[in-house]
Design a protein around this motif. Structure first.
Motif, mmCIF file in Angstrom:
data_model
loop_
_atom_site.group_PDB
_atom_site.id
_atom_site.type_symbol
_atom_site.label_atom_id
_atom_site.label_comp_id
_atom_site.label_asym_id
_atom_site.label_seq_id
_atom_site.Cartn_x
_atom_site.Cartn_y
_atom_site.Cartn_z
ATOM 1 N N GLU A 21 -61.028 38.304 -29.946
ATOM 2 C CA GLU A 21 -60.494 39.139 -31.029
ATOM 3 C C GLU A 21 -59.797 40.397 -30.523
ATOM 4 N N GLU A 75 -58.145 34.555 -29.202
ATOM 5 C CA GLU A 75 -58.833 33.948 -30.338
ATOM 6 C C GLU A 75 -60.121 33.239 -29.941
ATOM 7 N N LYS A 222 -59.110 38.615 -38.401
ATOM 8 C CA LYS A 222 -58.616 37.406 -37.738
ATOM 9 C C LYS A 222 -57.221 37.643 -37.216
#
Length: 222
Positions: A21, A75, A222
């Protein structure tokens, strides 16, 4: 028994080491065409129109760089074995089970999402380079198969496989699908080649910091 690679870790872990992240740019130093000087460039992509990656010059005093096209989100980070199991199962449940806020380790396979386009950094099947053994590097809409995954390795002998990746480290990225290095080609091209390029991680935003700033009850960004 706690696992620092999977748990929240200390404050130092949150900001000294790369974690899933986190948002960052990958930069490297290259020689200019008409002189012996060098310039720093960043891995970049548009995602709209041409999806092939290119190099954005960040050293020019006259033209400011467009950092928005250079930003990538870490990610996912998995062990290579976990990635192989996930790809072979090809199930959404397997992908979800491996996700989470993790500290990145050398030797991990990583999935990089281009922040501007929301697509994934991939080794493509096409080849536009004079190097006939190289492949183009670009963006794909979906992270399917191994083409969107890269293993991360230390460029310095002071680091070794299994160690945490520090912010500012020089590193080497290898395509899982083609087993070629993420490399700068001729001009502003970026290719997957048997030649190495050393990339530097330049952090822009910490996922751990964003998570703390919105509170424990909020959803992760996200």
């Amino acid at each position: 028994m706690s696992d620092s690679a999977d748990s929240g870790g200390s404050e130092q872990d949150d900001f000294s080491f790369l974690r899933t992240e986190d948002i960052f740019c990958l930069s490297c130093v290259t020689s200019t065409r008409d002189s012996d000087t060098t310039e720093r460039v960043c891995l970049a992509a548009e995602g709209f129109g041409s999806r092939v990656c290119f190099l954005e010059n960040t050293s020019s005093k006259d033209v400011p760089p467009d950092i928005s096209v250079c930003s990538f989100v870490l990610e996912q980070a998995l062990s290579v074995r976990a990635l192989q199991e996930m790809v072979s199962s090809s199930s959404p449940e397997s992908t979800a089970a491996q996700s989470g806020h993790r500290t990145l380790l050398y030797g991990h396979a990583i999935l990089l999402r281009h922040l501007h386009s929301n697509m994934y950094l991939s080794c493509l099947s096409t080849s536009s380079s004079n190097d006939k053994l190289a492949f183009d590097v670009g963006l794909k809409e979906k992270a399917q198969g191994e083409s969107c995954w890269w293993t991360i390795h230390p460029a310095s002998k002071q680091r070794s496989e299994g160690e945490k990746v520090r912010v500012g480290d020089d590193l080497i990225l290898v395509s899982v699908s083609s087993e070629r290095y993420l490399h700068i080609g001729s001009g502003s091209m970026v290719i997957a080649s048997f030649q190495q390029t050393l990339w530097t991680v330049n952090p822009m935003s910490s996922g751990a910091y964003r998570l703390k700033s919105v509170g424990k009850s909020s959803l992760r960004e996200k």
